[in-house]
Design an enzyme around this catalytic site. Structure first.
Site, PDB file in Angstrom:
ATOM      1  N   SER A  86      32.554  31.089 -22.041  1.00  0.00           N
ATOM      2  CA  SER A  86      32.101  30.894 -20.658  1.00  0.00           C
ATOM      3  C   SER A  86      32.145  32.253 -19.956  1.00  0.00           C
ATOM      4  CB  SER A  86      32.982  29.869 -19.945  1.00  0.00           C
ATOM      5  OG  SER A  86      34.324  30.293 -19.875  1.00  0.00           O
ATOM      6  N   HIS A 111      34.500  24.509 -23.997  1.00  0.00           N
ATOM      7  CA  HIS A 111      35.455  24.778 -25.075  1.00  0.00           C
ATOM      8  C   HIS A 111      35.742  23.533 -25.897  1.00  0.00           C
ATOM      9  CE1 HIS A 111      37.305  28.516 -22.933  1.00  0.00           C
ATOM     10  NE2 HIS A 111      36.061  28.698 -23.318  1.00  0.00           N
ATOM     11  N   GLU A 145      39.847  23.926 -18.561  1.00  0.00           N
ATOM     12  CA  GLU A 145      41.237  24.126 -19.019  1.00  0.00           C
ATOM     13  C   GLU A 145      42.237  23.435 -18.109  1.00  0.00           C
ATOM     14  OE1 GLU A 145      41.888  28.375 -19.344  1.00  0.00           O
ATOM     15  OE2 GLU A 145      39.895  28.656 -20.194  1.00  0.00           O
ATOM     16  N   GLU A 187      40.756  26.510 -27.752  1.00  0.00           N
ATOM     17  CA  GLU A 187      42.014  27.169 -27.421  1.00  0.00           C
ATOM     18  C   GLU A 187      43.221  26.342 -27.835  1.00  0.00           C
ATOM     19  OE1 GLU A 187      41.701  28.472 -23.343  1.00  0.00           O
ATOM     20  OE2 GLU A 187      40.139  29.911 -23.859  1.00  0.00           O
ATOM     21  N   ASP A 229      41.782  25.749 -14.951  1.00  0.00           N
ATOM     22  CA  ASP A 229      40.612  26.616 -14.859  1.00  0.00           C
ATOM     23  C   ASP A 229      39.379  25.750 -15.051  1.00  0.00           C
ATOM     24  OD1 ASP A 229      38.615  28.452 -14.940  1.00  0.00           O
ATOM     25  OD2 ASP A 229      39.222  29.397 -16.826  1.00  0.00           O
ATOM     26  N   GLU A 266      42.181  28.530 -11.119  1.00  0.00           N
ATOM     27  CA  GLU A 266      41.319  29.664 -11.490  1.00  0.00           C
ATOM     28  C   GLU A 266      39.856  29.245 -11.428  1.00  0.00           C
ATOM     29  OE1 GLU A 266      42.270  31.146 -15.417  1.00  0.00           O
ATOM     30  OE2 GLU A 266      40.193  31.780 -15.710  1.00  0.00           O
ATOM     31  N   ASP A 306      38.152  34.716 -11.947  1.00  0.00           N
ATOM     32  CA  ASP A 306      37.876  35.183 -13.320  1.00  0.00           C
ATOM     33  C   ASP A 306      36.438  35.687 -13.365  1.00  0.00           C
ATOM     34  OD1 ASP A 306      37.362  35.482 -16.020  1.00  0.00           O
ATOM     35  OD2 ASP A 306      37.657  33.393 -16.553  1.00  0.00           O
ATOM     36  N   LYS A 357      41.248  40.295 -18.159  1.00  0.00           N
ATOM     37  CA  LYS A 357      40.789  40.167 -19.544  1.00  0.00           C
ATOM     38  C   LYS A 357      40.283  41.527 -19.995  1.00  0.00           C
ATOM     39  CE  LYS A 357      38.971  35.388 -19.507  1.00  0.00           C
ATOM     40  NZ  LYS A 357      37.774  34.602 -19.075  1.00  0.00           N
ATOM     41  N   HIS A 398      43.846  35.700 -22.661  1.00  0.00           N
ATOM     42  CA  HIS A 398      43.102  35.794 -23.925  1.00  0.00           C
ATOM     43  C   HIS A 398      41.635  35.429 -23.677  1.00  0.00           C
ATOM     44  CE1 HIS A 398      43.425  31.184 -24.739  1.00  0.00           C
ATOM     45  NE2 HIS A 398      43.242  31.450 -23.479  1.00  0.00           N
ATOM     46  N   ARG A 399      40.808  35.361 -24.717  1.00  0.00           N
ATOM     47  CA  ARG A 399      39.465  34.777 -24.638  1.00  0.00           C
ATOM     48  C   ARG A 399      39.423  33.556 -25.541  1.00  0.00           C
ATOM     49  NH1 ARG A 399      35.800  37.783 -21.407  1.00  0.00           N
ATOM     50  NH2 ARG A 399      34.938  35.657 -21.286  1.00  0.00           N
ATOM     51  N   SER A 400      38.390  32.752 -25.369  1.00  0.00           N
ATOM     52  CA  SER A 400      38.305  31.545 -26.216  1.00  0.00           C
ATOM     53  C   SER A 400      38.029  31.913 -27.676  1.00  0.00           C
ATOM     54  CB  SER A 400      37.262  30.586 -25.671  1.00  0.00           C
ATOM     55  OG  SER A 400      36.039  31.246 -25.439  1.00  0.00           O
ATOM     56  N   LYS A 409      47.993  33.495 -19.952  1.00  0.00           N
ATOM     57  CA  LYS A 409      47.452  32.276 -20.560  1.00  0.00           C
ATOM     58  C   LYS A 409      46.870  32.669 -21.898  1.00  0.00           C
ATOM     59  CE  LYS A 409      42.716  31.901 -18.751  1.00  0.00           C
ATOM     60  NZ  LYS A 409      41.673  30.948 -18.333  1.00  0.00           N
TER      61      LYS A 409
HETATM   62  P1  PGA Z   1      36.152  32.289 -22.189  1.00  0.00           P
HETATM   63  O1  PGA Z   1      37.071  31.282 -21.364  1.00  0.00           O
HETATM   64  O2  PGA Z   1      37.014  33.180 -22.957  1.00  0.00           O
HETATM   65  O3  PGA Z   1      35.313  31.367 -23.023  1.00  0.00           O
HETATM   66  O4  PGA Z   1      35.326  33.012 -21.150  1.00  0.00           O
HETATM   67  C1  PGA Z   1      38.251  31.674 -20.760  1.00  0.00           C
HETATM   68  C2  PGA Z   1      38.207  31.512 -19.296  1.00  0.00           C
HETATM   69  O5  PGA Z   1      37.179  31.085 -18.700  1.00  0.00           O
HETATM   70  O6  PGA Z   1      39.202  31.821 -18.639  1.00  0.00           O
HETATM   71 ZN    ZN Z   2      38.413  31.359 -16.602  1.00  0.00          ZN
END
Ligand code: PGA
Ligand code: ZN
Length: 431
Positions: free
Chosen positions: A43, A156, A166, A207, A244, A287, A314, A339, A367-369, A390
């Site tokens: 995302s 996800h 999330e 995740e 999130d 978030e 984010d 990130k 982290h990332r997904s 997270k």
């Molecule tokens: P992403 O998701 O790593 O797929 O962008 C994480 C988030 O949105 O916080």
């Molecule tokens: Zn996010």
């Protein structure tokens, strides 16, 4: 000279979703070698630095990263060989100059970040320091609250229900990182038993969180509160809730489209929706409640909830100091997600962390997904005293590795370790 970079070598490896990503190995003149793996989002915000993919449909549906790998080996390496690995800022800035674009579209943020992190890790090895101490100095001793994403939705999960991406638990009431992680794991197992009892799927999302079908955005929250209690803990005083929604994903033509509830809400209505949730559940953090360019909506969100809970941008901020500064000037939030690959180098990431902390905002490390087993962010969150992280559920190796690294760091620090706890949240917690 021990500190001299003599080789930088990138290869294409796979991430946790089976998609290619960049790994870089940095070799120093003393023979020390250090590696770093680059994460990848699903995302992703449109304002993120560019993740360079080959676009060759014959390989991985166009997702190959051989161009980025080549950029490390053919363009960045010749430039940096001979540099002192401890001069992180100079090295990162040199790569930015070499790229010369505002969003790293020439070399790719994935190429630049891989080098940046491998160089930092090599620096920690040659200085014979744990990475967190190399980054943060000899007083770094603050362990973060693990915000564990135990139910996954949105993009996800294969989830025909909740719109939110999330649902996280925050075991902030524990007295150490180890205890908080234990609590989180116990809640995770209690939730699994609860889902099984109800005949719901216990398959996991990207995740590591469970991703069953649900009928509303409140159902996961009810399930989580129950799981917290079944684990013998108190929802609120012991364990809080963070979410999130990743709302950019369901923002269509100026409206927030909640498929589960068959409703289309304006920004102001969406804020009212969150206010009800915050009144009914022990939220400490929200978030991306609103979309990446809905600056006006964010002002309303912050006016209504910004004194009560932590509001994290984010996709809105993408770890970019210019966007964060706009958020500060316009009172849009009180925290930024951090990130590494959104901005693409360690130096710029640290600039974002420093900016928000200087302004009394939160810095929520993530982290990332799509991930590798690289646990760099665990050391980074301790090094810069960010207080919370997270990195998914306590399931799937690439997620657990970050939490395990925090256990190791806490163990290394011994009695000097401090757990950030309830103070980790910019507005504290309400219990
Ligand atoms: P992403 O998701 O790593 O797929 O962008 C994480 C988030 O949105 O916080
Ligand atoms: Zn996010």
């Amino acid at each position: 000279m021990d500190f001299e970079i003599v080789d930088l070598n990138a290869i294409e490896i796979m991430d946790s979703r089976g998609n290619p990503t960049v790994e870089v190995e940095c070799t120093l003149s003393c023979g020390i070698k250090a590696r770093a793996g680059v994460p990848s989002g699903a995302s992703t915000g449109v304002h993120e630095a560019l993740e360079l993919r080959d676009g060759d449909k014959k390989r991985f549906g166009g997702k190959g990263v051989l161009k980025a790998v080549n950029n490390v080996n053919e363009i960045i390496a010749p430039e940096l060989i001979g540099a002192d690995c401890r001069e992180q800022a100079a090295i990162d800035l040199e790569m930015l100059e070499l790229d010369g674009t505002p969003n790293k579209s020439k070399l790719g943020a994935n190429a630049i970040l891989g080098v940046s992190l491998a160089v930092a890790r090599a620096g920690s090895h040659v200085c014979d320091l744990p990475l967190f101490a190399y980054l943060g100095g000899s007083c770094a001793n603050s362990l973060p609250v693990p915000n564990m994403n135990i139910m996954n939705g949105g993009c996800h999960a294969n989830w025909q229900g909740a719109d939110f991406q999330e649902f996280m638990i925050a075991p902030y009431g524990a007295s150490s990182f180890r205890e908080s992680f234990e609590w989180g794991c116990e809640v995770y197992h209690a939730l699994k038993a609860l889902l099984k009892d109800k005949g719901m799927s216990v398959g996991v999302g990207d995740e590591g969180g469970f991703a069953p079908q649900v009928s509303s955005n409140r159902e996961p929250l009810d399930l989580i509160v129950k799981a917290i209690e079944q684990a013998g803990l108190k929802a609120g005083p012991d364990v809080g809730i963070a979410a999130d929604p990743a709302s950019t994903e369901f923002y269509k033509n100026g409206k927030y489209v909640l498929n589960t509830e068959k409703r289309e809400l304006t920004s102001a209505e969406m804020v009212a929706y969150y206010k009800d949730l915050v009144a009914d559940y022990p939220f400490c953090l929200l978030e991306d409640g609103l979309a990446e360019d809905d600056w006006e909506g964010w002002k309303i969100l912050n006016a209504e909830l910004g004194q009560t809970i932590e509001l994290v941008g984010d996709d809105l901020f993408v770890t970019n100091v210019e966007r964060i500064q706009r958020g500060i000037d316009e009172n849009c939030a009180n925290s930024a997600l951090i990130k590494l690959n959104q901005i693409g180098s360690l130096t710029e990431t640290i600039a974002a962390i420093r900016l928000v902390i200087r302004k009394g905002w939160g810095a929520f490390v993530s982290h990332r997904s799509g991930e590798t087993v690289d646990s760099f962010i665990a050391d980074m969150v301790v090094g810069f005293d960010c207080g919370k992280i997270k990195t998914g559920a306590p399931a799937r190796g690439e997620r657990v590795e970050k939490y395990n690294q925090l256990l190791r760091i806490e163990n290394t620090l011994g009695t000097a370790a401090r757990y950030a706890g309830k103070n980790a949240y910019v507005r504290g917690v309400r219990f």
